[in-house]
Design a protein around this motif. Structure first.
Motif, PDB file in Angstrom:
ATOM      1  N   ASP A  74       0.843  -1.223   0.074  1.00  0.00           N
ATOM      2  CA  ASP A  74      -0.101   0.026   0.040  1.00  0.00           C
ATOM      3  C   ASP A  74       0.955   1.254   0.087  1.00  0.00           C
ATOM      4  O   ASP A  74       1.786   1.345   0.737  1.00  0.00           O
ATOM      5  CB  ASP A  74      -0.764   0.121   1.418  1.00  0.00           C
ATOM      6  N   ILE A  75       0.580   2.212  -0.973  1.00  0.00           N
ATOM      7  CA  ILE A  75       1.178   3.318  -0.845  1.00  0.00           C
ATOM      8  C   ILE A  75       0.084   4.578  -1.022  1.00  0.00           C
ATOM      9  O   ILE A  75      -1.104   4.424  -1.346  1.00  0.00           O
ATOM     10  CB  ILE A  75       2.222   3.420  -2.095  1.00  0.00           C
ATOM     11  N   LEU A  76       0.655   5.863  -1.056  1.00  0.00           N
ATOM     12  CA  LEU A  76      -0.164   6.918  -0.988  1.00  0.00           C
ATOM     13  C   LEU A  76       0.193   7.612  -2.312  1.00  0.00           C
ATOM     14  O   LEU A  76       1.440   7.845  -2.463  1.00  0.00           O
ATOM     15  CB  LEU A  76       0.165   7.933   0.157  1.00  0.00           C
ATOM     16  N   VAL A  77      -0.648   7.830  -3.161  1.00  0.00           N
ATOM     17  CA  VAL A  77      -0.237   8.301  -4.523  1.00  0.00           C
ATOM     18  C   VAL A  77      -0.771   9.929  -4.472  1.00  0.00           C
ATOM     19  O   VAL A  77      -1.855  10.284  -4.490  1.00  0.00           O
ATOM     20  CB  VAL A  77      -1.053   7.764  -5.698  1.00  0.00           C
ATOM     21  N   PRO A  78       0.298  10.860  -5.016  1.00  0.00           N
ATOM     22  CA  PRO A  78      -0.011  12.209  -4.819  1.00  0.00           C
ATOM     23  C   PRO A  78      -0.982  12.596  -6.269  1.00  0.00           C
ATOM     24  O   PRO A  78      -0.449  12.480  -7.075  1.00  0.00           O
ATOM     25  CB  PRO A  78       1.332  12.936  -4.973  1.00  0.00           C
ATOM     26  N   LEU A  79      -2.079  13.116  -5.781  1.00  0.00           N
ATOM     27  CA  LEU A  79      -2.810  13.630  -7.065  1.00  0.00           C
ATOM     28  C   LEU A  79      -2.608  15.108  -7.079  1.00  0.00           C
ATOM     29  O   LEU A  79      -2.442  15.849  -8.093  1.00  0.00           O
ATOM     30  CB  LEU A  79      -4.481  13.715  -6.630  1.00  0.00           C
ATOM     31  N   THR A  80      -2.318  15.892  -5.802  1.00  0.00           N
ATOM     32  CA  THR A  80      -1.868  17.404  -5.950  1.00  0.00           C
ATOM     33  C   THR A  80      -0.774  17.496  -5.028  1.00  0.00           C
ATOM     34  O   THR A  80      -0.470  16.627  -4.291  1.00  0.00           O
ATOM     35  CB  THR A  80      -2.803  18.397  -5.849  1.00  0.00           C
ATOM     36  N   LYS A  86      -5.060   6.495  -1.409  1.00  0.00           N
ATOM     37  CA  LYS A  86      -4.446   5.153  -1.327  1.00  0.00           C
ATOM     38  C   LYS A  86      -4.448   4.403  -2.578  1.00  0.00           C
ATOM     39  O   LYS A  86      -5.276   4.607  -3.237  1.00  0.00           O
ATOM     40  CB  LYS A  86      -5.350   4.494  -0.101  1.00  0.00           C
ATOM     41  N   GLY A  87      -3.336   3.683  -2.808  1.00  0.00           N
ATOM     42  CA  GLY A  87      -3.070   2.816  -3.868  1.00  0.00           C
ATOM     43  C   GLY A  87      -2.241   1.782  -3.557  1.00  0.00           C
ATOM     44  O   GLY A  87      -1.591   1.601  -2.244  1.00  0.00           O
ATOM     45  N   THR A  88      -2.177   0.838  -4.468  1.00  0.00           N
ATOM     46  CA  THR A  88      -1.579  -0.550  -4.211  1.00  0.00           C
ATOM     47  C   THR A  88      -0.282  -0.478  -5.265  1.00  0.00           C
ATOM     48  O   THR A  88      -0.764  -0.358  -6.399  1.00  0.00           O
ATOM     49  CB  THR A  88      -2.185  -1.774  -4.378  1.00  0.00           C
ATOM     50  N   LEU A  89       1.046  -0.669  -5.164  1.00  0.00           N
ATOM     51  CA  LEU A  89       1.939  -0.823  -5.858  1.00  0.00           C
ATOM     52  C   LEU A  89       1.897  -2.153  -6.561  1.00  0.00           C
ATOM     53  O   LEU A  89       2.094  -3.305  -5.699  1.00  0.00           O
ATOM     54  CB  LEU A  89       3.115  -0.799  -5.052  1.00  0.00           C
TER      55      LEU A  89
END
Length: 180
Positions: A74-80, A86-89
């Motif tokens: 699990d990772i955090l994906v920056p949108l701004t 939250k995302g998954t690698l």
């Protein structure tokens, strides 16, 4: 007394103008133009500094983060700058590199289709970001010199304007004291 006016950028022409030959209105116009140029250049400087910080952060993540990523982590994906989701690698050997102006390129660590000497992995992403940081640093240095030059020109114009207005006020005071 003289000051550079106009130009100042890459390949720009500089023109020397005698402040003594300018009227008060012309001095005010030159000062206004220089103020606007300095403000614009300072804004550009700030934008470059923000871009450089962004690329430094990307470089740090690519250098340190990609080696420690696990599948399905699990990772955090920056949108701004302030919004993350939250995302998954899905594959730690692939990174998507922001090459600027809304374009992204996927970099794959061990691609069987790439030439062994080509940089088509996360190392190439690190090289890309490192070069971007250096290029922006060079641009920032050049811009600092231009801003300094424009600021000095502005200071000279302001000093000339103050001197002109001071001399005019002395002249007016002398003339009014001579009138019966």
């Amino acid at each position: 007394m003289a000051t550079p006016a106009g130009g100042g950028g890459r390949g720009g022409q500089q023109e020397t103008v005698s402040l003594d030959s300018l009227s008060a209105q012309q001095l005010t116009a030159v000062k206004k133009q220089l103020d606007e140029e300095v403000e614009h250049l300072q804004g550009s400087y700030q934008q470059l500094a923000v871009a450089q910080a962004k690329f430094r952060e990307c470089l740090r993540i690519v250098k340190t983060g990609s080696a420690s990523f696990d599948d399905k982590k699990d990772i955090l994906v920056p949108l701004t700058n302030s919004l993350y989701v939250k995302g998954t690698l899905s594959d730690p050997d692939k990174v998507i590199v922001d090459v600027g102006t809304g374009f992204y390129v996927e970099k794959v660590r061990h691609s069987p289709y790439s030439h062994p000497l080509s940089l088509s992995d996360t190392k190439s992403a690190a090289v890309f970001y490192d070069e971007k940081v250096k290029d922006i640093g060079t641009n920032i240095s050049e811009l600092e010199a231009i801003v300094q030059n424009k600021t000095n020109s502005l200071r000279v114009v302001e000093e000339g304007k103050v001197t002109l207005f001071w001399n005019t006020s002395i002249l007016n005071a002398n003339m009014s004291s001579q009138v019966p």
